[in-house]
Design an enzyme around this catalytic site. Structure first.
Site, PDB file in Angstrom:
ATOM      1  N   ASN A 237      -2.024  -8.740  -1.719  1.00  9.11           N
ATOM      2  CA  ASN A 237      -3.095  -8.616  -2.711  1.00  9.11           C
ATOM      3  C   ASN A 237      -3.148  -7.264  -3.406  1.00  9.11           C
ATOM      4  O   ASN A 237      -3.590  -7.172  -4.550  1.00  9.11           O
ATOM      5  CB  ASN A 237      -4.450  -8.897  -2.051  1.00  9.11           C
ATOM      6  CG  ASN A 237      -4.710  -8.030  -0.835  1.00  9.11           C
ATOM      7  OD1 ASN A 237      -3.858  -7.900   0.040  1.00  9.11           O
ATOM      8  ND2 ASN A 237      -5.875  -7.426  -0.772  1.00  9.11           N
ATOM      9  N   HIS A 238      -2.687  -6.197  -2.751  1.00  9.34           N
ATOM     10  CA  HIS A 238      -2.777  -4.869  -3.365  1.00  9.34           C
ATOM     11  C   HIS A 238      -1.629  -4.560  -4.322  1.00  9.34           C
ATOM     12  O   HIS A 238      -1.616  -3.484  -4.930  1.00  9.34           O
ATOM     13  CB  HIS A 238      -2.862  -3.786  -2.282  1.00  9.34           C
ATOM     14  CG  HIS A 238      -4.247  -3.586  -1.760  1.00  9.34           C
ATOM     15  ND1 HIS A 238      -5.272  -3.107  -2.539  1.00  9.34           N
ATOM     16  CD2 HIS A 238      -4.793  -3.837  -0.556  1.00  9.34           C
ATOM     17  CE1 HIS A 238      -6.381  -3.050  -1.828  1.00  9.34           C
ATOM     18  NE2 HIS A 238      -6.121  -3.496  -0.610  1.00  9.34           N
TER      19      HIS A 238
ATOM     20  N   ASN B  46       0.820  -1.217   0.000  1.00  4.10           N
ATOM     21  CA  ASN B  46       0.000   0.000   0.000  1.00  4.10           C
ATOM     22  C   ASN B  46       0.850   1.262   0.000  1.00  4.10           C
ATOM     23  O   ASN B  46       0.356   2.347   0.307  1.00  4.10           O
ATOM     24  CB  ASN B  46      -0.883   0.046   1.255  1.00  4.10           C
ATOM     25  CG  ASN B  46      -1.659  -1.216   1.511  1.00  4.10           C
ATOM     26  OD1 ASN B  46      -1.334  -1.984   2.409  1.00  4.10           O
ATOM     27  ND2 ASN B  46      -2.660  -1.456   0.707  1.00  4.10           N
TER      28      ASN B  46
ATOM     29  N   HIS C 194      -3.641  -4.651   8.948  1.00  7.98           N
ATOM     30  CA  HIS C 194      -3.273  -3.275   9.305  1.00  7.98           C
ATOM     31  C   HIS C 194      -3.446  -3.001  10.803  1.00  7.98           C
ATOM     32  O   HIS C 194      -3.460  -1.832  11.204  1.00  7.98           O
ATOM     33  CB  HIS C 194      -4.053  -2.252   8.463  1.00  7.98           C
ATOM     34  CG  HIS C 194      -3.630  -2.225   7.007  1.00  7.98           C
ATOM     35  ND1 HIS C 194      -3.810  -1.136   6.193  1.00  7.98           N
ATOM     36  CD2 HIS C 194      -3.034  -3.158   6.223  1.00  7.98           C
ATOM     37  CE1 HIS C 194      -3.356  -1.400   4.982  1.00  7.98           C
ATOM     38  NE2 HIS C 194      -2.881  -2.630   4.973  1.00  7.98           N
TER      39      HIS C 194
HETATM   40 FE   LIG Z   1      -2.185  -3.803   3.312  1.00 10.90          FE
HETATM   41 FE   LIG Z   2      -3.454  -6.709   1.865  1.00 12.13          FE
END
Ligand SMILES: [Fe+2]
Ligand SMILES: [Fe+2]
Ligand SMILES: [Fe+2]
Ligand SMILES: [Fe+2]
Ligand SMILES: [Fe+2]
Ligand SMILES: [Fe+2]
Ligand SMILES: [Fe+2]
Ligand SMILES: [Fe+2]
Lengths: 259, 259, 259, 259
Positions: A67-68, A40, A178
């Protein structure tokens, strides 16, 4: 050997928290290797070559992801061919990038890093447990010091992988939620474990996103244009002391610094 | 006023950890009210009248719950008509039981308790944010001291509800993931928050389940008969100091005791 | 009264299939009202004012929608304030648009149309069963002829709503899967039912998307930029004959025309 | 060669529909091989040795299955070692049973049958596309006549697998949703396709379950003890005419018989 692993760096606030806290920490704690999850790091969604370079300049030696990592499509192939950036190794064959590599510390130590992604509530990837078997065996040919970033949602899947790899790797460190968990411990066989290292980004937010927008999304259930939050950046990491000979972790220490 | 909230009590190991740690803690910290999430208290799945009584005998005054409260079908209606046992208040109309109530402490204080369940990766319930609005307003007619047990999977949903209710309740405490998080804090307006209080049960496990079976389940992806783990019980809770007049939380303290 | 309901119109190929088949069908079968699901009418994702106008010009009197209606963000509020365009009625309070309305046929008949969205494998909306209760009661004040477009994934949820509303509405018609089902029938009480009306768009595709890209997505599990398929447009609909007095459906006929 | 494939047989009502319709159909249409999906044949959940024998006695030569095959735990290993019963082939290594086999027709033809399970909205299995590659290649060493039962929820995944295997197998037939679709066709290369063959069981139900209970479940969102419906059994199947030399399907015909 002292290894610092930094949890999901979220956008500019996350990078600023690193600028403020990383150098002093590396000095004070004589850190040999810095690994950070960068999925991120660019605006909260994905990674770019430029932001990758910024993280390396800040002192990160290895970037893991999750995944990001696919969010920013421009330059992605190029990014993933950069040897110091990993994507989860259990994406299927044919997907660009690599899920593991061995890195050298300035002092000459060698550290294997493996990146995996969970499947519970996430994508239909290859089995992270079985891919872990393969990657761990490969890396153990080279070094007993092996770090696993397991990017996953469900606590059950993360803890299960911890137990599954206990005694075979130096650490299984969760990312993706997170939020830092308080369950850090050394599993039998010398494997450091934590369900989630937590985020490096704005804490006055909903996992990095402006809280007003996130609340509106829950209330309305329609797609929203998310914006990054800026206030109250925190720096979340764990510090590992690993025995270079055996690869066993001696200690795992949670680090959570408010600015 | 000192309120102790105990995270998901899992089976006999969880109850034994309570037997060992609850009384001394209540004494030492002058606890006025003990609330515990009991959705896994009976054999890891659900609750029975007998186990409910055992928890009350151990010093619990209020039992909250979550998605697993429906696991034991015998005597469920009877159980849920017991005024001191809550189920999430955002189950639809017509479902037995209640999602909120006001309780009196021995010293004469009054505490409203609300139980809600998340929807992300969970069941299709009524909106927890909107049900919270209604229940908070109801309870505030009676007392400003209000505790919310938000039983949910996703960190985003939990944190969003925390911000949403900030300033309107004394605490939003997450349960369900069985892993304590390290993000406890006081949100603006005096609302104590933590994403998850964690589990009271065997830590040498996968969220309470025998680890060998949980690993096998991840490897094979077929249904398994789960068994409870027994070793290394931990006691996970948070201790709140709440101002009785304003309902604002002064402090939130994480408690995680190994046996 | 003859009502034609057209399943999810997907992009230009879908609109072209309508251009070709709608007028002749309306003439031949003496159709009194044409309803079409337009959630994918604009480029496969969402709807625009312009494309809405095009559908109305082609002879559609009412546009229903579903989860994809939010895809095109520009002009959305304006679009949803157009009285002839519905979005699922079980989005929470505060979301723009409306989920039901009464329409007049040229011959002076009145038809209530309700749009709902499923929750199984979809978003966390209000309960479609309970919202249906409310909307059906409202519309029945005006007319016994009521059509429900239930935009949902799971066959179980669709069939359950059919049985739930049987005898109270003229038809429960499923949309969203883009594949026509062969289970059309009249439920007890005169309610026409079909699990899915199917798609109006390119059949040589994966539910409207270019098949090569869809396959690649399943193989690689990373996000892809979808493109619309163009070949072999089909026209999928059902034709209902409804008794205007009682609101009971006399017949439901599946229509699937290849170009 | 004429192959009859019967969709998910649900409990006693399904077996009775088979008793009534199978023999006459096999005679009238000169069927060479009968395959049936039996994942719900025993009481609606799973399969037992006894019910398996009953299906074989009724004239079924091959039983395929899906996610529900694991529901009855007693005798499961034994059942899955019976060569004529398949479970999806993309369960991970180490799971009992097999996902493909070659069967001989009385007239001496050979038919390969492959069973696969989808992953969208289902379990975290191995990739059905890649496992299909391997199994198809294996079976093609023996025979060009190959049938795939793809037990999956999402239309997108089913249609994508159809296109993916087009020209390599005789048929890709979907099961699992319990509703027959109207999209049967021959894909380029001679592969018969249908998204779902539909259920053989009580139609006055919610996919086989008593409708009152299913509706209650949707209204209340708490676990229910499901019961099988009994009324209005239907028989759902497709009949394939396959060229034995090339393995190409000449026709696919939907069969849906009400009792
Ligand atoms: Fe993340
Ligand atoms: Fe993630
Ligand atoms: Fe729990
Ligand atoms: Fe739970
Ligand atoms: Fe659609
Ligand atoms: Fe849709
Ligand atoms: Fe089934
Ligand atoms: Fe199934």
């Amino acid at each position: 050997m002292n290894i610092l692993f930094i949890g999901d760096v979220v956008g500019r606030p996350g990078r600023q928290a690193m600028k403020q806290h990383l150098d002093p920490l590396v000095d004070a704690r004589m850190v040999d290797l810095v690994v950070a999850n960068g999925e991120n790091a660019a605006g909260g969604f994905g990674l770019t070559a430029e932001v990758g370079r910024e993280l390396f300049d800040l002192g990160v030696q290895v970037i893991t992801s999750g995944n990001h990592i696919w969010d920013k499509k421009e330059g992605l192939d190029c990014l993933l061919s950069e040897g110091r950036i990993l994507r989860p190794g259990n994406y299927p064959e044919g997907v660009p990038g690599q899920g593991s590599a061995v890195f050298s510390t300035p002092a000459g130590g060698r550290v294997g890093v493996i990146n995996l992604e969970g499947r519970v509530f996430m994508a239909n990837l290859d089995c992270p447990f079985r891919v872990a078997d393969r990657l761990v065996e490969e890396l153990r040919q080279v070094t007993p010091v092996i770090l696993v970033d397991f990017h996953a949602e469900a606590t059950s899947e993360k803890i299960a992988l911890g137990h599954y790899l206990a005694g075979r790797v130096s650490a299984v460190l969760g990312t993706h939620t997170h939020v830092q968990t308080a369950d850090e411990r050394i599993l039998p066989g010398g494997t450091a474990f934590i369900s989630d290292v937590g985020m490096t980004g704005s804490q006055d937010s909903v996992i990095g996103i402006r809280k007003e927008i996130a609340i509106e999304k829950f209330l309305k259930q329609v797609p929203m244009r998310f914006e990054l939050a800026k206030k109250d950046p925190i720096f979340s990491a764990v510090l590992l002391d690993v025995d270079e000979r055996s690869g066993q972790a001696r200690t795992i220490e949670r680090i959570l610094v408010r600015s």
